[in-house]
Design a protein around this motif. Structure first.
Motif, PDB file in Angstrom:
ATOM      1  N   TRP A   1       0.829  -1.201   0.000  1.00 20.62           N
ATOM      2  CA  TRP A   1       0.000   0.000   0.000  1.00 20.62           C
ATOM      3  C   TRP A   1       0.868   1.258   0.000  1.00 20.62           C
ATOM      4  O   TRP A   1       1.940   1.287   0.597  1.00 20.62           O
ATOM      5  CB  TRP A   1      -0.920   0.016   1.213  1.00 20.62           C
ATOM      6  N   PHE A   2       0.379   2.309  -0.659  1.00 21.35           N
ATOM      7  CA  PHE A   2       1.094   3.579  -0.745  1.00 21.35           C
ATOM      8  C   PHE A   2       0.127   4.748  -0.554  1.00 21.35           C
ATOM      9  O   PHE A   2      -1.044   4.667  -0.935  1.00 21.35           O
ATOM     10  CB  PHE A   2       1.755   3.754  -2.124  1.00 21.35           C
ATOM     11  N   HIS A   3       0.627   5.835   0.054  1.00 23.84           N
ATOM     12  CA  HIS A   3      -0.113   7.094  -0.005  1.00 23.84           C
ATOM     13  C   HIS A   3      -0.194   7.508  -1.472  1.00 23.84           C
ATOM     14  O   HIS A   3       0.792   7.413  -2.189  1.00 23.84           O
ATOM     15  CB  HIS A   3       0.633   8.213   0.738  1.00 23.84           C
ATOM     16  N   GLY A   4      -1.345   7.978  -1.900  1.00 27.50           N
ATOM     17  CA  GLY A   4      -1.452   8.459  -3.269  1.00 27.50           C
ATOM     18  C   GLY A   4      -0.458   9.572  -3.537  1.00 27.50           C
ATOM     19  O   GLY A   4       0.178   9.616  -4.596  1.00 27.50           O
ATOM     20  N   LYS A   5      -0.266  10.463  -2.554  1.00 26.75           N
ATOM     21  CA  LYS A   5       0.651  11.588  -2.747  1.00 26.75           C
ATOM     22  C   LYS A   5       2.097  11.131  -2.888  1.00 26.75           C
ATOM     23  O   LYS A   5       2.898  11.792  -3.559  1.00 26.75           O
ATOM     24  CB  LYS A   5       0.537  12.571  -1.573  1.00 26.75           C
ATOM     25  N   CYS A   6       2.443   9.994  -2.275  1.00 26.75           N
ATOM     26  CA  CYS A   6       3.821   9.509  -2.338  1.00 26.75           C
ATOM     27  C   CYS A   6       4.170   8.941  -3.713  1.00 26.75           C
ATOM     28  O   CYS A   6       5.334   8.950  -4.112  1.00 26.75           O
ATOM     29  CB  CYS A   6       4.068   8.449  -1.260  1.00 26.75           C
ATOM     30  N   VAL A   7       3.175   8.406  -4.386  1.00 26.40           N
ATOM     31  CA  VAL A   7       3.420   7.833  -5.723  1.00 26.40           C
ATOM     32  C   VAL A   7       2.770   8.675  -6.826  1.00 26.40           C
ATOM     33  O   VAL A   7       2.658   8.245  -7.975  1.00 26.40           O
ATOM     34  CB  VAL A   7       2.910   6.377  -5.802  1.00 26.40           C
ATOM     35  N   LYS A   8       2.307   9.880  -6.437  1.00 25.04           N
ATOM     36  CA  LYS A   8       1.745  10.849  -7.384  1.00 25.04           C
ATOM     37  C   LYS A   8       0.542  10.296  -8.147  1.00 25.04           C
ATOM     38  O   LYS A   8       0.414  10.454  -9.355  1.00 25.04           O
ATOM     39  CB  LYS A   8       2.830  11.324  -8.356  1.00 25.04           C
ATOM     40  N   ILE A   9      -0.355   9.629  -7.388  1.00 26.64           N
ATOM     41  CA  ILE A   9      -1.595   9.121  -7.969  1.00 26.64           C
ATOM     42  C   ILE A   9      -2.771   9.783  -7.256  1.00 26.64           C
ATOM     43  O   ILE A   9      -2.859   9.723  -6.029  1.00 26.64           O
ATOM     44  CB  ILE A   9      -1.710   7.586  -7.823  1.00 26.64           C
ATOM     45  N   THR A  10      -3.648  10.414  -7.996  1.00 22.18           N
ATOM     46  CA  THR A  10      -4.837  11.039  -7.421  1.00 22.18           C
ATOM     47  C   THR A  10      -6.019  10.083  -7.504  1.00 22.18           C
ATOM     48  O   THR A  10      -6.002   9.133  -8.300  1.00 22.18           O
ATOM     49  CB  THR A  10      -5.186  12.331  -8.188  1.00 22.18           C
ATOM     50  N   PRO A  11      -7.062  10.307  -6.695  1.00 18.64           N
ATOM     51  CA  PRO A  11      -8.249   9.447  -6.776  1.00 18.64           C
ATOM     52  C   PRO A  11      -8.840   9.411  -8.182  1.00 18.64           C
ATOM     53  O   PRO A  11      -9.251   8.358  -8.666  1.00 18.64           O
ATOM     54  CB  PRO A  11      -9.214  10.095  -5.778  1.00 18.64           C
ATOM     55  N   ALA A  12      -8.849  10.569  -8.846  1.00 18.29           N
ATOM     56  CA  ALA A  12      -9.408  10.626 -10.201  1.00 18.29           C
ATOM     57  C   ALA A  12      -8.587   9.789 -11.181  1.00 18.29           C
ATOM     58  O   ALA A  12      -9.131   9.068 -12.019  1.00 18.29           O
ATOM     59  CB  ALA A  12      -9.461  12.081 -10.676  1.00 18.29           C
ATOM     60  N   ARG A  13      -7.275   9.872 -11.043  1.00 21.04           N
ATOM     61  CA  ARG A  13      -6.416   9.103 -11.945  1.00 21.04           C
ATOM     62  C   ARG A  13      -6.538   7.615 -11.667  1.00 21.04           C
ATOM     63  O   ARG A  13      -6.488   6.782 -12.576  1.00 21.04           O
ATOM     64  CB  ARG A  13      -4.964   9.555 -11.779  1.00 21.04           C
ATOM     65  N   ALA A  14      -6.695   7.259 -10.404  1.00 17.18           N
ATOM     66  CA  ALA A  14      -6.776   5.846 -10.028  1.00 17.18           C
ATOM     67  C   ALA A  14      -7.988   5.158 -10.644  1.00 17.18           C
ATOM     68  O   ALA A  14      -7.954   3.951 -10.919  1.00 17.18           O
ATOM     69  CB  ALA A  14      -6.818   5.724  -8.506  1.00 17.18           C
ATOM     70  N   GLU A  15      -9.053   5.920 -10.862  1.00 17.85           N
ATOM     71  CA  GLU A  15     -10.266   5.346 -11.446  1.00 17.85           C
ATOM     72  C   GLU A  15     -10.021   4.796 -12.845  1.00 17.85           C
ATOM     73  O   GLU A  15     -10.749   3.932 -13.326  1.00 17.85           O
ATOM     74  CB  GLU A  15     -11.364   6.409 -11.503  1.00 17.85           C
ATOM     75  N   HIS A  16      -8.988   5.280 -13.517  1.00 18.57           N
ATOM     76  CA  HIS A  16      -8.706   4.856 -14.891  1.00 18.57           C
ATOM     77  C   HIS A  16      -7.550   3.857 -14.982  1.00 18.57           C
ATOM     78  O   HIS A  16      -7.118   3.507 -16.073  1.00 18.57           O
ATOM     79  CB  HIS A  16      -8.379   6.086 -15.749  1.00 18.57           C
ATOM     80  N   ILE A  17      -7.054   3.425 -13.834  1.00 18.75           N
ATOM     81  CA  ILE A  17      -5.947   2.464 -13.820  1.00 18.75           C
ATOM     82  C   ILE A  17      -6.507   1.055 -13.621  1.00 18.75           C
ATOM     83  O   ILE A  17      -7.097   0.754 -12.581  1.00 18.75           O
ATOM     84  CB  ILE A  17      -4.936   2.797 -12.703  1.00 18.75           C
ATOM     85  N   LYS A  18      -6.319   0.191 -14.594  1.00 14.81           N
ATOM     86  CA  LYS A  18      -6.818  -1.183 -14.494  1.00 14.81           C
ATOM     87  C   LYS A  18      -5.922  -2.035 -13.608  1.00 14.81           C
ATOM     88  O   LYS A  18      -6.391  -2.863 -12.837  1.00 14.81           O
ATOM     89  CB  LYS A  18      -6.922  -1.811 -15.888  1.00 14.81           C
TER      90      LYS A  18
END
Length: 253
Positions: free
Chosen positions: A222-239
């Motif tokens: 698990w990672f903080h989104g901010k630590c790996v530069k992933i936002t909730p909106a971007r995550a929705e499009h990651i399969k």
């Protein structure tokens, strides 16, 4: 490397003194001397290791040629990951492996010179009173001091905070964890207890239900989104999410 091989501490106090010297050296390499350390860890070179000596001096060098070596060897090939990660993540990774090496050296001496159960327990107690290299490098050590000072206030508000935590609990098997203020599952307490021990694979800090988290589908870290530069909106499009470390391993031939 000779400095470590020639000195053989034989008592608990001597082993702990050896541990502190090596620890101070490696902390110096990863903090005050970090620019020099970074330059020496050239990915184009062969497998390199970070050595710390009782004299509080550090060295980046090739592993010992003797098989088996005189002392346990530190992590091999720390230079290869240097350019495939953010610098702070790479330094944190080296710090974790350095902590493991220090413990292996200390208990190698303990085994070699016949430390009994009481001696081993005393040695570990002395070591455990010091912050780890990882905690120093990532700043976690300072945060822990602040957290201890607020423990009494936290406990006095335990009932209120627990109800809030349950309502914001992280879904157990979800890839993405976001704050949830309007949902309260029957297993909320169990989930918070489980994920409260979860550490971010990047910064090493504990799970917090009011922050966005994402899980790597490869290593399940698990990672903080901010630590790996992933936002909730971007995550929705990651399969299928791959963390920086797993992405780097895939890219390497």
């Amino acid at each position: 490397m000779d400095g470590g091989a020639q000195y053989n501490p034989r008592t608990v106090e001597e082993v702990f003194r050896d541990f502190k010297g090596r620890r101070a050296a490696m902390i110096k390499a990863l903090t005050t001397d970090v620019e020099e350390f970074y330059q020496q860890c050239d990915p184009e070179k062969e497998n390199l290791c970070l050595y710390g000596f009782p004299s509080e001096q550090w060295e980046v060098n090739l592993p010992a040629e003797e098989v088996p070596p005189e002392l346990p060897e530190p992590a091999l090939g720390i230079n290869f990951a240097r350019d495939g990660m953010q610098e702070k993540d790479w330094l944190a990774l080296v710090a974790v492996h350095s902590d493991a090496w220090l413990l292996s050296v200390a208990f190698y001496f303990g085994a070699r010179f016949g430390f009994d159960k009481s001696d081993r327990k005393r040695l570990f107690s002395l070591i455990n009173d010091l912050p780890t290299i990882f905690e120093v490098v990532t700043g976690t050590a300072k945060k822990q001091v602040k957290e201890k000072s607020s423990v009494s206030n936290h406990r006095s508000n335990k009932s209120n905070s627990n109800s809030k935590v349950r309502s914001e609990s992280q879904p157990k098997n979800s890839k993405v964890a976001q704050p949830k203020e309007d949902e309260e599952g029957l297993g909320g307490e169990d989930e918070e207890e489980e994920h409260g021990e979860t550490l971010c694979g990047s910064c090493g800090e504990n799970y917090a239900s009011d922050e966005f988290w994402i899980c790597c589908d490869i290593c399940e870290t698990w990672f903080h989104g901010k630590c790996v530069k992933i936002t909730p909106a971007r995550a929705e499009h990651i399969k299928q999410y791959k963390c920086p470390s797993c992405s780097n391993k895939r890219a390497r031939p």
